[in-house]
Design a protein around this motif. Sequence first.
Motif, PDB file in Angstrom:
ATOM      1  N   MET A 180       0.703  -1.240  -0.058  1.00  0.00           N
ATOM      2  CA  MET A 180      -0.328   0.017   0.353  1.00  0.00           C
ATOM      3  C   MET A 180       0.957   1.448  -0.128  1.00  0.00           C
ATOM      4  O   MET A 180       0.616   2.572  -0.676  1.00  0.00           O
ATOM      5  CB  MET A 180      -0.938  -0.096   0.995  1.00  0.00           C
ATOM      6  CG  MET A 180      -2.312  -0.903   1.186  1.00  0.00           C
ATOM      7  SD  MET A 180      -3.329   0.045   0.113  1.00  0.00           S
ATOM      8  CE  MET A 180      -2.620  -1.276  -1.598  1.00  0.00           C
ATOM      9  N   ALA A 181       1.616   1.376   0.872  1.00  0.00           N
ATOM     10  CA  ALA A 181       2.883   2.647   1.051  1.00  0.00           C
ATOM     11  C   ALA A 181       3.542   2.541  -0.218  1.00  0.00           C
ATOM     12  O   ALA A 181       3.676   3.736  -1.048  1.00  0.00           O
ATOM     13  CB  ALA A 181       3.607   2.154   1.892  1.00  0.00           C
ATOM     14  N   CYS A 182       3.952   1.737  -1.268  1.00  0.00           N
ATOM     15  CA  CYS A 182       4.275   1.706  -2.376  1.00  0.00           C
ATOM     16  C   CYS A 182       3.070   1.991  -3.582  1.00  0.00           C
ATOM     17  O   CYS A 182       3.929   2.951  -4.176  1.00  0.00           O
ATOM     18  CB  CYS A 182       5.496   0.327  -2.919  1.00  0.00           C
ATOM     19  SG  CYS A 182       6.560  -0.202  -1.822  1.00  0.00           S
ATOM     20  N   TRP A 183       2.345   1.496  -3.628  1.00  0.00           N
ATOM     21  CA  TRP A 183       1.320   2.006  -4.186  1.00  0.00           C
ATOM     22  C   TRP A 183       0.995   3.869  -4.276  1.00  0.00           C
ATOM     23  O   TRP A 183       0.427   4.259  -5.062  1.00  0.00           O
ATOM     24  CB  TRP A 183       0.229   1.258  -3.687  1.00  0.00           C
ATOM     25  CG  TRP A 183      -1.282   1.101  -5.147  1.00  0.00           C
ATOM     26  CD1 TRP A 183      -0.476   1.286  -6.714  1.00  0.00           C
ATOM     27  CD2 TRP A 183      -2.693   1.102  -5.038  1.00  0.00           C
ATOM     28  NE1 TRP A 183      -2.162   1.459  -7.139  1.00  0.00           N
ATOM     29  CE2 TRP A 183      -3.182   1.482  -5.987  1.00  0.00           C
ATOM     30  CE3 TRP A 183      -3.430   1.074  -3.597  1.00  0.00           C
ATOM     31  CZ2 TRP A 183      -4.407   0.855  -5.938  1.00  0.00           C
ATOM     32  CZ3 TRP A 183      -4.789   1.552  -3.856  1.00  0.00           C
ATOM     33  CH2 TRP A 183      -4.987   0.802  -4.647  1.00  0.00           C
ATOM     34  N   TYR A 184       1.317   4.122  -2.591  1.00  0.00           N
ATOM     35  CA  TYR A 184       0.443   5.672  -2.760  1.00  0.00           C
ATOM     36  C   TYR A 184       1.378   5.790  -3.479  1.00  0.00           C
ATOM     37  O   TYR A 184       1.583   7.356  -3.557  1.00  0.00           O
ATOM     38  CB  TYR A 184       0.150   5.526  -1.195  1.00  0.00           C
ATOM     39  CG  TYR A 184      -0.876   4.466  -0.446  1.00  0.00           C
ATOM     40  CD1 TYR A 184      -2.308   4.884  -1.749  1.00  0.00           C
ATOM     41  CD2 TYR A 184      -1.264   4.557   1.078  1.00  0.00           C
ATOM     42  CE1 TYR A 184      -3.460   4.056  -1.693  1.00  0.00           C
ATOM     43  CE2 TYR A 184      -2.774   4.789   0.914  1.00  0.00           C
ATOM     44  CZ  TYR A 184      -3.372   3.735   0.439  1.00  0.00           C
ATOM     45  OH  TYR A 184      -4.996   3.154   0.647  1.00  0.00           O
ATOM     46  N   ASN A 185       2.798   5.800  -2.444  1.00  0.00           N
ATOM     47  CA  ASN A 185       3.753   7.115  -3.023  1.00  0.00           C
ATOM     48  C   ASN A 185       4.217   6.645  -4.201  1.00  0.00           C
ATOM     49  O   ASN A 185       5.486   7.692  -4.556  1.00  0.00           O
ATOM     50  CB  ASN A 185       5.098   6.455  -1.835  1.00  0.00           C
ATOM     51  CG  ASN A 185       5.941   7.549  -1.207  1.00  0.00           C
ATOM     52  OD1 ASN A 185       5.111   9.012  -1.106  1.00  0.00           O
ATOM     53  ND2 ASN A 185       6.892   7.228  -0.246  1.00  0.00           N
ATOM     54  N   ASN A 186       4.242   5.892  -4.693  1.00  0.00           N
ATOM     55  CA  ASN A 186       4.207   5.407  -6.703  1.00  0.00           C
ATOM     56  C   ASN A 186       6.143   5.592  -6.277  1.00  0.00           C
ATOM     57  O   ASN A 186       6.870   6.222  -7.769  1.00  0.00           O
ATOM     58  CB  ASN A 186       4.332   6.547  -7.061  1.00  0.00           C
ATOM     59  CG  ASN A 186       4.378   6.274  -9.124  1.00  0.00           C
ATOM     60  OD1 ASN A 186       4.286   5.077  -8.870  1.00  0.00           O
ATOM     61  ND2 ASN A 186       4.273   6.946  -9.685  1.00  0.00           N
ATOM     62  N   LYS A 187       6.656   5.346  -5.428  1.00  0.00           N
ATOM     63  CA  LYS A 187       7.893   5.265  -6.237  1.00  0.00           C
ATOM     64  C   LYS A 187       8.661   4.180  -4.676  1.00  0.00           C
ATOM     65  O   LYS A 187       8.673   2.759  -4.631  1.00  0.00           O
ATOM     66  CB  LYS A 187       9.263   6.763  -4.249  1.00  0.00           C
ATOM     67  CG  LYS A 187       8.204   8.337  -4.440  1.00  0.00           C
ATOM     68  CD  LYS A 187       9.152   8.648  -5.598  1.00  0.00           C
ATOM     69  CE  LYS A 187       8.524  10.491  -5.611  1.00  0.00           C
ATOM     70  NZ  LYS A 187       7.223  10.823  -5.993  1.00  0.00           N
ATOM     71  N   ASP A 188      10.572   4.265  -4.656  1.00  0.00           N
ATOM     72  CA  ASP A 188      11.356   2.761  -5.081  1.00  0.00           C
ATOM     73  C   ASP A 188      11.419   3.157  -3.433  1.00  0.00           C
ATOM     74  O   ASP A 188      12.241   4.295  -3.067  1.00  0.00           O
ATOM     75  CB  ASP A 188      11.683   2.381  -5.604  1.00  0.00           C
ATOM     76  CG  ASP A 188      12.017   1.526  -7.395  1.00  0.00           C
ATOM     77  OD1 ASP A 188      10.722   1.567  -7.667  1.00  0.00           O
ATOM     78  OD2 ASP A 188      12.097   2.713  -8.650  1.00  0.00           O
ATOM     79  N   VAL A 189      11.823   1.573  -2.767  1.00  0.00           N
ATOM     80  CA  VAL A 189      12.247   1.768  -0.745  1.00  0.00           C
ATOM     81  C   VAL A 189      13.931   1.466  -1.909  1.00  0.00           C
ATOM     82  O   VAL A 189      14.428   0.445  -2.112  1.00  0.00           O
ATOM     83  CB  VAL A 189      11.887   0.831  -0.454  1.00  0.00           C
ATOM     84  CG1 VAL A 189      12.542   1.037   0.954  1.00  0.00           C
ATOM     85  CG2 VAL A 189      10.833   1.137  -0.412  1.00  0.00           C
TER      86      VAL A 189
END
Length: 334
Positions: A180-189
């Motif tokens: 969800m965090a990646c989907w919302y942020n649309n950024k790579d960890v």
Amino acid sequence: MVKTGIIGMGIRGQMYAESIEQNNQASVEAITEVNNESLEKNKEKFNTKGYKDYKKMIDENDLDAIIVATPDHLHKEPVIYAAERGLHLLIEKPFSNSVSDAEEMHNVISKNKIKCLVAFENRWNPPFVAVKKEIESGNIGEINSINSRLNDTIFVPTEMLKWSKNSTPGWFLFPHIIDMACWYNNKDVKKVYAVGTKKKLISLGIDTYDSMQATVTFDDGTNAVFTTSWILPESMPLIYDCKFEIIGEEGALYIDLQDQMVKHAGKSYKHLSTIGTSINGELTLPPTYMLNSFVDSIVNNTAISADSEAGLKNTKIVEGVHRSIKENKAITID
């Protein structure tokens, strides 16, 4: 008609079969289940062919798609076997609990140009979808930080999952909220640091973590904090407790899945689970919407967002969490 085979007829496999029964573009052609009692019960329930060997099921039936609903650590072999035969795949999360296995799975899926959906079901969960739309509207500005927790009661590792010793709350729960965090942020960890506690479950003879906490850093320098545990008391209002906080530069959004609007007071106090309530006999579960999306993508040849690449990225992050705990240091995510 999307002719489907299901590998694993536990809670999730049965739910997928029930969802397919309500989809007029798909059918359950065959199932695989290693437990004899469960195999016979589900063969009769879904009026379908049953096998103990998934290879035999795949080889003996003219299938279009396979659903892999096996335990976390048993995804690789059936995924590769099905992908090499050109069958589309819906795979339970986590995609894999090994980065090397996940890379091999992703490469075979990509090479054979099949459709693959990893079961990050909250992308089809109304509260999370509403938040996604609000973020995309720009009403909270750029995301500055994310805080989330997803916990289960102790019933899950001690009773519901017979294989919990082969998993952790990190593998079982983190994939949902990290996706969800990646989907919302649309950024790579890019980096992760984590800690974990082993105490309660070990005392019960189950050698796995009770809880984990992780901080991840995205490539734009923002951070997210994730907490998970699966030793909450069974007296909790629901079997799970999920909270999500997204702080933007112009506003904030909050999700609380523990409060689903209806509370029951009696001999005990509990919350009623309203998300997924059947209406007119039809399932309204997020996984049902997800499965319908998978079928639509096959029928209409449309793209899937929660694909094997998303699954691979998720596995890299969650494996990084476990490495960070073991090595007591921050881990860089490639």
